[in-house]
Design an enzyme around this catalytic site. Structure first.
Site, PDB file in Angstrom:
ATOM      1  N   ARG A 123       0.837  -1.193   0.000  1.00 40.39           N
ATOM      2  CA  ARG A 123       0.000   0.000   0.000  1.00 40.39           C
ATOM      3  C   ARG A 123       0.877   1.249   0.000  1.00 40.39           C
ATOM      4  O   ARG A 123       1.836   1.342   0.776  1.00 40.39           O
ATOM      5  CB  ARG A 123      -0.932   0.018   1.215  1.00 40.39           C
ATOM      6  CG  ARG A 123      -1.915  -1.147   1.217  1.00 40.39           C
ATOM      7  CD  ARG A 123      -2.881  -1.087   2.372  1.00 40.39           C
ATOM      8  NE  ARG A 123      -3.720  -2.288   2.388  1.00 40.39           N
ATOM      9  CZ  ARG A 123      -4.631  -2.558   3.318  1.00 40.39           C
ATOM     10  NH1 ARG A 123      -4.820  -1.705   4.315  1.00 40.39           N
ATOM     11  NH2 ARG A 123      -5.346  -3.672   3.256  1.00 40.39           N
TER      12      ARG A 123
ATOM     13  N   GLU B 177      -7.037  -0.550  15.491  1.00 40.58           N
ATOM     14  CA  GLU B 177      -7.618  -1.537  14.573  1.00 40.58           C
ATOM     15  C   GLU B 177      -6.609  -2.622  14.216  1.00 40.58           C
ATOM     16  O   GLU B 177      -5.457  -2.342  13.893  1.00 40.58           O
ATOM     17  CB  GLU B 177      -8.087  -0.845  13.296  1.00 40.58           C
ATOM     18  CG  GLU B 177      -8.675  -1.813  12.267  1.00 40.58           C
ATOM     19  CD  GLU B 177      -8.707  -1.237  10.860  1.00 40.58           C
ATOM     20  OE1 GLU B 177      -8.701  -2.029   9.910  1.00 40.58           O
ATOM     21  OE2 GLU B 177      -8.727   0.001  10.724  1.00 40.58           O
TER      22      GLU B 177
ATOM     23  N   ARG C 133       1.881   1.152  10.367  1.00 39.77           N
ATOM     24  CA  ARG C 133       1.430   1.515   9.016  1.00 39.77           C
ATOM     25  C   ARG C 133       2.617   1.447   8.063  1.00 39.77           C
ATOM     26  O   ARG C 133       3.427   2.357   7.984  1.00 39.77           O
ATOM     27  CB  ARG C 133       0.816   2.919   9.029  1.00 39.77           C
ATOM     28  CG  ARG C 133       0.000   3.258   7.788  1.00 39.77           C
ATOM     29  CD  ARG C 133      -0.653   4.623   7.923  1.00 39.77           C
ATOM     30  NE  ARG C 133      -1.597   4.666   9.015  1.00 39.77           N
ATOM     31  CZ  ARG C 133      -2.879   4.290   8.928  1.00 39.77           C
ATOM     32  NH1 ARG C 133      -3.342   3.825   7.791  1.00 39.77           N
ATOM     33  NH2 ARG C 133      -3.677   4.373   9.979  1.00 39.77           N
TER      34      ARG C 133
ATOM     35  N   ARG D 134       0.456  -5.966  12.728  1.00 35.56           N
ATOM     36  CA  ARG D 134      -0.184  -5.306  13.872  1.00 35.56           C
ATOM     37  C   ARG D 134      -0.352  -6.270  15.041  1.00 35.56           C
ATOM     38  O   ARG D 134      -0.309  -5.849  16.201  1.00 35.56           O
ATOM     39  CB  ARG D 134      -1.529  -4.721  13.443  1.00 35.56           C
ATOM     40  CG  ARG D 134      -1.365  -3.574  12.462  1.00 35.56           C
ATOM     41  CD  ARG D 134      -2.627  -2.771  12.279  1.00 35.56           C
ATOM     42  NE  ARG D 134      -2.386  -1.637  11.378  1.00 35.56           N
ATOM     43  CZ  ARG D 134      -3.160  -0.580  11.271  1.00 35.56           C
ATOM     44  NH1 ARG D 134      -4.270  -0.500  12.005  1.00 35.56           N
ATOM     45  NH2 ARG D 134      -2.874   0.403  10.440  1.00 35.56           N
TER      46      ARG D 134
ATOM     47  N   SER E 213     -10.643  -5.823  10.153  1.00 39.75           N
ATOM     48  CA  SER E 213     -11.868  -5.210   9.660  1.00 39.75           C
ATOM     49  C   SER E 213     -12.606  -6.261   8.844  1.00 39.75           C
ATOM     50  O   SER E 213     -12.046  -6.822   7.895  1.00 39.75           O
ATOM     51  CB  SER E 213     -11.537  -3.986   8.790  1.00 39.75           C
ATOM     52  OG  SER E 213     -12.701  -3.263   8.465  1.00 39.75           O
TER      53      SER E 213
END
Length: 426
Positions: free
Chosen positions: A261, A348, A276, A390, A351
């Site tokens: 990403r 988070e 991230r 994460r 999801s």
């Protein structure tokens, strides 16, 4: 993609759904474009029918010796052949414009999704586990993990910011996490393990809605392919342009892949640490189901992700996202947020979303019921089971010790080759 028939049948409901997403009413614009396109298509069909009819009448006129009528009909056919290409080109342009308009609009929220503009309106559904108490001040992982093998400086030298170079015991822990997650998800939850391509073409990225809206978040190769931002892109597209027998549903697939990403929209966010990254590992969970089964499948999928956190004894909370905070393709989403003591907050880690038939329409993926005529669009769902990096961060922060070491959760010990803790380099 939205069903134009539903917009025709109930434009007010469509606009109300867009309003919950923070968008202005668009049904009038869409229906005007749709009406213009359908009128043009009717005109084209009439011209084609008249051309065919006139062509047959030419032969009849010739057989009857009516040369003048035959010549008039030939002139009419020639005129139709001249004007039809322009009309057909206009049809293609109008159809593309209507499809582009629809493709740029997000999915509409389910009725039980709370209203709201951003994460402040999300609703906490439940919590599991209690945050640990420490007899020292817990640190963020970025402050103590480099001594354990989480090397940001080496990665920066070769790749720049938002990359990491994992060494020794740290690399072993990340590998163990991925294998542990795969083993669990291919067990009782019944997901079929897949090894997927890491690059896809435009139509695949369009099918799972990364294109065209999120082009800047993707990395593109020199030959035009796209590096996957999640294996949802390759897993869900495994059924693109197919008509599935009802007996094959549900289909449940999982994959452990690297994800890529650009993080174009996250400037300044989580610049420290491993939260991230441009490249990270994730176990993805994808389901292809009948429409009437998708609500229950979302609960089932979310539970499969929750169990990973519970086995690792990581406190978390389950959040129902509001309409304004959901992803583009989702009609309903649960986020799982894990407790990070170093940040003194929940973040988070998974999801899980029900996309309804939104992606299926873009992929043209349908199924045929055993005792019914015609085909229906499937419903697609996706979720993280979990984001490996994460989860690594959560273990580092929740299992950190005063001496800088990190205990290994009991569930991971069989994967660690006898290692029971990470110890800082001397």
């Amino acid at each position: 993609m939205h069903d134009i028939r539903l917009i025709r049948d109930n434009p007010a409901a469509f606009d109300a759904g867009l309003a919950r997403r923070g968008l202005a009413p668009l049904s009038a614009q869409i229906l005007a474009a749709d009406a213009s396109l359908r009128a043009l298509q009717t005109e084209i069909q009439a011209s084609l029918a008249r051309r065919n009819e006139a062509s047959k009448l030419i032969g009849q006129a010739m057989a009857q010796g009516d040369k003048d009528r035959a010549e008039a009909l030939k002139a009419e056919v020639a005129g139709l052949k001249t004007t039809l290409p322009a009309k057909e080109e206009a049809e293609r342009e109008q159809l593309a414009a209507l499809q582009d308009l629809l493709a740029a609009l997000p999915n509409l929220p389910a009725d039980d999704v709370p209203d709201g503009e951003d994460e402040d309106a999300n609703v906490e559904i439940s919590r599991w586990g209690a945050p640990r108490t420490f007899d020292f001040a817990p640190q963020e992982h970025a402050d103590f993990a480099p001594a354990l093998g989480l090397d940001f400086e080496t990665a920066a030298k070769m790749s720049g910011a938002r990359f990491a170079f994992l060494k020794g015991q740290m690399a072993r822990l990340e590998r163990a996490l991925g294998q542990f997650m795969l083993d669990r998800q291919t067990g009782e939850p019944g997901y079929v393990e897949c090894a997927t391509p890491l690059m896809v073409r435009d139509e695949a990225a369009f099918g799972t809605t990364q294109l065209p809206k999120f082009r800047e978040d993707l990395f593109q190769t020199t030959d035009g392919r796209w590096l996957i931002s999640t294996s949802e892109m390759s897993l869900t597209n495994a059924v693109r342009e197919e008509i599935l027998p009802e007996s094959e549903l549900p289909i449940r697939m999982t994959a452990l892949t690297p994800c890529f990403r650009s993080e174009a929209g996250s400037a300044g966010r989580d610049t420290r640490g491993y939260i991230r990254q441009h490249q990270f590992w994730k176990v993805e969970l994808v389901s292809i189901v009948r429409p009437e089964d998708s609500d229950a499948e979302l609960e089932r999928k979310t539970r499969a992700a929750e169990k990973i956190l519970e086995e690792l004894d990581l406190p978390y909370r389950k959040m129902l996202l509001c309409a304004g905070d959901m992803g583009f393709a989702a009609r309903k989403t649960y986020d799982l947020e894990v407790w990070l003591p170093g940040q003194d907050s929940y973040r988070e880690i998974s999801s899980c979303s029900n996309c309804g038939d939104f992606q299926a329409r873009r992929m043209n993926t349908r199924f045929r019921r055993e005792d019914a005529k015609g085909n229906e669009f499937v419903h697609t769902l996706n979720g993280s089971g979990l984001a490996v990096g994460r989860t690594l961060v959560a273990i580092l922060e929740n299992y950190q010790q005063a001496d800088g070491s990190v205990d290994i959760p009991a569930a991971l010990l069989p994967y660690m080759g006898g290692l029971t803790k990470l110890t800082p380099a001397s």
